[in-house]
Each structure stands twice: as structure tokens, then as C-alpha cells.
Design a protein around this motif. Structure first.
Motif, mmCIF file in Angstrom:
data_model
loop_
_atom_site.group_PDB
_atom_site.id
_atom_site.type_symbol
_atom_site.label_atom_id
_atom_site.label_comp_id
_atom_site.label_asym_id
_atom_site.label_seq_id
_atom_site.Cartn_x
_atom_site.Cartn_y
_atom_site.Cartn_z
ATOM 1 N N ASN A 120 0.827 -1.188 -0.037
ATOM 2 C CA ASN A 120 0.009 -0.110 0.032
ATOM 3 C C ASN A 120 0.879 1.368 -0.072
ATOM 4 O OD1 ASN A 120 1.044 0.227 2.665
ATOM 5 N ND2 ASN A 120 -0.840 -0.611 3.589
ATOM 6 N N GLN A 121 0.337 2.366 0.057
ATOM 7 C CA GLN A 121 0.859 3.618 -0.139
ATOM 8 C C GLN A 121 2.180 3.648 1.098
ATOM 9 O OE1 GLN A 121 0.888 5.856 -2.394
ATOM 10 N NE2 GLN A 121 -0.980 5.390 -3.492
ATOM 11 N N GLN A 122 1.820 3.135 2.147
ATOM 12 C CA GLN A 122 2.623 3.321 3.229
ATOM 13 C C GLN A 122 3.980 2.296 3.527
ATOM 14 O OE1 GLN A 122 -1.114 2.977 3.825
ATOM 15 N NE2 GLN A 122 -0.815 5.365 3.772
ATOM 16 N N GLY A 123 3.871 1.330 2.290
ATOM 17 C CA GLY A 123 4.689 0.460 2.105
ATOM 18 C C GLY A 123 4.621 -0.982 2.940
ATOM 19 N N ASN A 124 3.207 -0.959 3.190
ATOM 20 C CA ASN A 124 3.123 -2.363 3.978
ATOM 21 C C ASN A 124 2.557 -3.357 3.142
ATOM 22 O OD1 ASN A 124 3.565 -1.060 6.471
ATOM 23 N ND2 ASN A 124 1.554 -0.259 6.402
ATOM 24 N N ILE A 125 2.779 -4.633 3.249
ATOM 25 C CA ILE A 125 2.395 -5.680 2.432
ATOM 26 C C ILE A 125 0.984 -6.075 2.612
ATOM 27 C CG2 ILE A 125 2.722 -8.162 1.506
ATOM 28 C CD1 ILE A 125 5.831 -7.721 2.428
ATOM 29 N N THR A 126 0.163 -6.010 1.663
ATOM 30 C CA THR A 126 -1.330 -6.294 1.660
ATOM 31 C C THR A 126 -1.609 -7.748 0.912
ATOM 32 O OG1 THR A 126 -1.843 -5.152 -0.401
ATOM 33 C CG2 THR A 126 -1.870 -3.915 1.902
ATOM 34 N N ARG A 127 -0.754 -8.038 0.218
ATOM 35 C CA ARG A 127 -1.156 -9.349 -0.443
ATOM 36 C C ARG A 127 0.185 -10.168 -0.949
ATOM 37 N NH1 ARG A 127 -5.020 -8.223 -5.336
ATOM 38 N NH2 ARG A 127 -4.473 -10.362 -6.219
ATOM 39 N N LYS A 128 0.477 -11.308 -0.762
ATOM 40 C CA LYS A 128 1.586 -12.039 -1.360
ATOM 41 C C LYS A 128 1.030 -13.053 -2.795
ATOM 42 C CE LYS A 128 4.195 -11.730 3.069
ATOM 43 N NZ LYS A 128 4.654 -12.708 3.939
ATOM 44 N N TRP A 129 1.595 -12.656 -3.867
ATOM 45 C CA TRP A 129 1.220 -13.480 -4.867
ATOM 46 C C TRP A 129 2.495 -14.531 -5.090
ATOM 47 C CZ3 TRP A 129 -0.969 -11.300 -9.973
ATOM 48 C CH2 TRP A 129 -1.401 -12.176 -10.995
#
Length: 245
Positions: A120-129
Motif C-alpha cells: 500500500n501507500q505506506q509500504g506495507n504488504i497487503t497481498r502475497k502472490w
């Protein structure tokens, strides 16, 4: 082995610098970096110009969208291997291209693909493909590798064709189905995160866009002789559910 990397950009002043820096920060020395700008009207070109000394080629002119721009870049690519990196994305670490090159050399394959994290915009991982290995019928079960991790021999485009604009937002999917499923090129799954992709995409911005994207997917499946296209169309998004866990 020289790797050509193409970044397509239009009005991405907030992200283009981090994209470029992820490329020039690679520890792999044999890189041809091509940027194709669609005629940006913000500060994108001014930012790109600050990196001109480390960019192999800059093209700036109107185009017919992202895949038309990719095709332009491909026609100028002189590396044995080519990949793309969207202006909103960045290579995951400084060893990405060296790992890709090593995979090509050691496995002697036509294409290499890997894993991708959505951030996301904060650099946090939201999904792992996590792509997983592609086997003979994987595409019939909704398989698709993340396109930003897909690198292939440049010569394949002249033999098997470029991105087709008639598939809209699914042009990348159609090309990978054509190369990997229809023509059965030799591929290597590199079990490594190669790209950090910023969340949000044109095809997912509205229900209308999502339905249109499904239509393009179905057209691509039928064109490339997927066995049960309607079933595959259902399975393709379902395979993404695990990416959130």
C-alpha cells in the motif's frame, strides 16, 4: 547476458523516482533500461531527466495505452532477455536481475517468472502472490503468473507476436497464455519475490471495469484454446483468495 527492462509511464511523478532507483540499484551490470512515456503532463519527465545518464533510451510521445507503449519499448530492446516494470512498482531488492539472469543461464529456458508482493501507500504488504510452478494444464485451472515478474527471451516476440491491443487490460494475460500454454515455451519458476507492486489497478477500479476485464480474459482464453474457458474464468479470481492470508 544483457537484460532489457522497459518501464511504461504516464503522469507518475509520485512513484517514478523509486521505480528508477530500484533499477539502477541492481547489482547486475548488464542492464539496458528503456523508459517509454506517453506524453506526461505533470513533472514525470523532469524527474526522469535527472536520471538520464543511467537510462539507455527515453521515448516520450502519445500512445494507445500501456501495451502499445510496451510494444514500442520491445522494438528497441537489444538484450537477450526482456522484462517490464510498471512506473508504480519497484524491484524488490538489489539482487532481482542477477537472480533472473542466473536462472536463465543455469536452466537454459525461454522464460523466468517469480513472486510478487502487493504494497500500500505506506509500504506495507497487503497481498502475497506466490506463483508456484506451472505444469501442463495449469492455465486450464486459472493459473497466471504475475506479469511484472515475467522475463523472456527477446527473440520470442518476433516469433510469437507482441502484446495485442484487442485484449485491453488482459493483453498481458493473453500474451503469457499464448507463450506458455499455446506455444509451450520452457519456463522456470524462480521462488523469490521479484517485484513490489502498488495496490490498485485500472481493471479493478469499478464493477464496470472488472466485468470488461473478465470479457477480455474470456476472449484470450478462447483465442488460445483453453479447454473450458468459462470454468477457467471462474477459477482465475478464486486462485487469488489465498494471497490475502
Amino acid at each position: 547476458m544483457k537484460i532489457s527492462l522497459i518501464t511504461v509511464v504516464y503522469n507518475a511523478q509520485d512513484t517514478i523516482a523509486s521505480c528508477i532507483e530500484s533499477v539502477i540499484g541492481q547489482n547486475y551490470p548488464h542492464i539496458e533500461y528503456i523508459i517509454v512515456d506517453g506524453g506526461s503532463t505533470d513533472n514525470t519527465l523532469q524527474i526522469i531527466d535527472q536520471y538520464r545518464h543511467v537510462i539507455s533510451l527515453i521515448i516520450s510521445e502519445p500512445d494507445q495505452g500501456i501495451y502499445d507503449a510496451m510494444n514500442k519499448g520491445l522494438k528497441f530492446a537489444t538484450g537477450q532477455v526482456v522484462g517490464t516494470l510498471n512506473a508504480d512498482d519497484k524491484l524488490a531488492d538489489s539482487q532481482v536481475l542477477s537472480a533472473i539472469a542466473q536462472a536463465f543461464v543455469s536452466s537454459n529456458v525461454d522464460a523466468v517468472y517469480g513472486n510478487l508482493n502487493f504494497i500500500n501507500q505506506q509500504g506495507n504488504i497487503t497481498r502475497k502472490w506466490v506463483s508456484g510452478k506451472c505444469v501442463i494444464n495449469s492455465f486450464n485451472w486459472g493459473f497466471m503468473p504475475p506479469h511484472p515478474t515475467f522475463y523472456c527471451r527477446t527473440a520470442l516476440f518476433k516469433k510469437m507476436g507482441f502484446y495485442s491491443l484487442e485484449y485491453g487490460s488482459a493483453a498481458d494475460y493473453e500474451l503469457m497464455v499464448r507463450f506458455m500454454y499455446l506455444y509451450k515455451i520452457d519456463c522456470y519458476y524462480l521462488n523469490k519475490v521479484l517485484v513490489h507492486m502498488l495496490t490498485g489497478g485500472v481493471s479493478n477500479k469499478s464493477l464496470k471495469n472488472r466485468l470488461k476485464a473478465w470479457g477480455f480474459d474470456l476472449k484470450a482464453m478462447r483465442k488460445n484454446h483453453i479447454k473450458f474457458p468459462l470454468l477457467t474464468l471462474l477459477l482465475k479470481p478464486l486462485r487469488k483468495v489465498y494471497q490475502f492470508f
